[in-house]
Design an enzyme around this catalytic site. Structure first.
Site, PDB file in Angstrom:
ATOM      1  CB  SER A 158      -0.841  -0.037   1.280  1.00 50.83           C
ATOM      2  OG  SER A 158      -1.433   1.213   1.528  1.00 50.83           O
ATOM      3  CE1 TYR A 182      -3.965  -2.794   5.789  1.00 45.05           C
ATOM      4  CE2 TYR A 182      -3.324  -0.529   5.273  1.00 45.05           C
ATOM      5  CZ  TYR A 182      -3.679  -1.800   4.862  1.00 45.05           C
ATOM      6  OH  TYR A 182      -3.725  -2.081   3.514  1.00 45.05           O
ATOM      7  CE  LYS A 201      -1.518  -4.607   3.514  1.00 45.88           C
ATOM      8  NZ  LYS A 201      -1.772  -5.871   2.832  1.00 45.88           N
ATOM      9  CG  PHE A 203      -0.779   5.279  -5.055  1.00 43.38           C
ATOM     10  CD1 PHE A 203       0.200   4.322  -5.374  1.00 43.38           C
ATOM     11  CD2 PHE A 203      -0.365   6.445  -4.440  1.00 43.38           C
ATOM     12  CE1 PHE A 203       1.559   4.546  -5.098  1.00 43.38           C
ATOM     13  CE2 PHE A 203       0.987   6.673  -4.167  1.00 43.38           C
ATOM     14  CZ  PHE A 203       1.938   5.724  -4.499  1.00 43.38           C
ATOM     15  CG  ASN A 204      -6.270   6.439  -2.138  1.00 39.36           C
ATOM     16  OD1 ASN A 204      -5.049   6.553  -2.073  1.00 39.36           O
ATOM     17  ND2 ASN A 204      -7.069   6.762  -1.134  1.00 39.36           N
ATOM     18  CG  LEU A 264     -13.844  10.405  -0.960  1.00 39.56           C
ATOM     19  CD1 LEU A 264     -14.574  11.383  -0.051  1.00 39.56           C
ATOM     20  CD2 LEU A 264     -12.757  11.137  -1.749  1.00 39.56           C
ATOM     21  CG  ASP A 310      -6.810  11.970   6.287  1.00 38.55           C
ATOM     22  OD1 ASP A 310      -6.588  10.793   5.918  1.00 38.55           O
ATOM     23  OD2 ASP A 310      -7.927  12.526   6.166  1.00 38.55           O
TER      24      ASP A 310
END
Ligand code: NAD
Ligand code: WQD
Length: 335
Positions: free
Chosen positions: A126, A152, A156, A180-181, A202, A297
């Site tokens: 990630s 988390y 990774k 990525f996302n 999101l 964030d």
């Protein structure tokens, strides 16, 4: 029959889309999933899209017995390891659960692969391993990694280190994909992201807000030092991401070191740009309110995706508008 590839966590969001792409490229996926975060119906949906029957084992990747059964009764060419827990917030509350599943799961898998002399691994990492980059917002595979911001993220990072160490023994050839996302859904509308409970991410929150299942979408902070004040991410269509796994499987790594690829579009989009793209692509209005920053964030990050484009000849084809249109198409099919 094509080459057999074991997909751990293959009924999940990214795994299910990858199963479809593998079948379309002539592979024969075998799925192991304990349904911790997925539904059994996903298997039928994959079969519906591909018109092919798929071998499915319901079980846990930490269970040596089921892994041994799968490897001894099938001639497995490679493994794509998706199975993991992925909620950042939950990992802060229950770190041991995350170490158990994400670190314990990979340990068990690598052991059985080694015992069965299967040496090809593709691993789901990630962009979280980069944290907030300090020099510019674009990160390449050689950008120094930051201290993980959550348990988390730490799993990774630990997983990547474990893979690096095992590659050194000469018994493993691994490709690490840093996603990525991932957003959007299969264009058929038959598979997509269906988080259990209130979505933390999101796009699923946004589509559920528009569908009236949730209250308005809260934009987490609009006074960041970014062009429109909201955070920037690299959103990638889940089908494009799935296709990257097909290329990764046939990539010849150098012995003794894993090959790492960023999987992103190389383009950063702000939260407000995502909302505009959704409204443009669907004609719907997103109910929203401005809120405060979400703790932990990252302000802005996106991929330098040059390496994967060059070495795997992989290019994303879907736009942000496509991602939104497909996410909404999927949401509308959910009862
Ligand atoms: P997901 O939760 O939809 O899929 C994971 C699958 O693994 C689920 O079907 C779940 O039931 C299964 N699973 C969990 N624990 C298991 C266990 N012990 N044994 C067997 N199966 C188990 O998540 P996803 O979004 O498809 O993510 C897949 C992988 O990609 C994960 O490793 C995740 O950490 C990683 N990743 C995801 C994102 C993202 O934003 N979705 C981003 C970067 C990396
Ligand atoms: C995206 C943007 C929020 C929800 C997480 C993990 C990361 C990786 C991907 C697995 C951010 C904003 C969100 C909302 C908002 N997963 N937002 N309102 O945080 O980039 O990454 O998923 O490896 O490890 O941390 O994704 O979808 O949660 O947020 O304004 O209700 O949307 O602030 O800027 P994120 P996200």
């Amino acid at each position: 029959m094509g080459k057999k590839i074991l997909l751990t966590g293959g009924l999940g969001y990214i795994g299910s889309h990858t199963a479809v792409e593998l079948i379309q490229e002539g592979y024969d996926p075998i799925i192991l999933d304990n349904l911790a975060n997925s539904r059994p119906e996903v298997l039928q949906q994959i079969e519906r899209i591909t018109q092919q029957k798929i071998s499915f084992f319901q079980g846990d990747v930490r269970d040596a017995k089921i892994l041994q059964t799968i490897f001894s009764t099938n001639s497995i060419e490679g493994v794509i390891h998706f199975a993991a827990l992925k909620s950042v917030g939950e990992s802060v509350q229950q770190p041991l659960k995350y170490f158990d599943v994400n670190v314990g799961g990979l340990t068990q898998l690598l052991q059985v692969m080694q015992d069965s002399q299967v040496d090809k691994l593709v691993f789901s990492s990630s962009c979280t391993v980069y944290g907030q980059p300090t020099e510019g917002w674009a990160v390449s595979e050689t950008t120094p990694l930051q201290e993980p911001m959550s348990p988390y993220g730490r799993t990774k990072r630990m997983n990547e280190d474990m893979i690096r160490d095992v590659c050194q023994t000469g018994h493993l050839s691994a490709v690490i994909l840093r996603y990525f996302n991932p957003v959007g859904a299969h264009p058929s509308g038959l598979i997509g992201e269906l988080p259990i409970g209130v979505p933390a991410n999101l796009v699923p929150f946004l589509t559920q807000a528009v569908a009236g299942i949730r209250g308005p979408l809260t934009v987490f902070g609009n006074d960041y030092p970014t062009p429109d004040g909201t955070c920037i991410r690299d959103y990638i269509h889940v089908v494009d991401l799935a296709k990257a796994h097909v290329g990764a499987l046939s990539f010849q790594t150098q012995r003794l070191i894993p090959e790492v690829f960023n999987v992103g579009t190389g383009k950063g989009s702000s939260v407000l740009e995502v909302i505009s793209a959704f409204e443009r692509a669907t004609g719907m209005v997103v109910p929203l309110q401005m809120g405060s920053k979400r703790p932990g964030d990252v302000m802005a990050v996106f991929a330098n995706a040059q390496k994967i484009q060059e070495k795997l000849k992989w290019e994303p084809v879907y736009s942000l508008d496509d991602m939104m249109a497909h996410a909404w198409n999927w949401q509308k099919n959910q009862g």
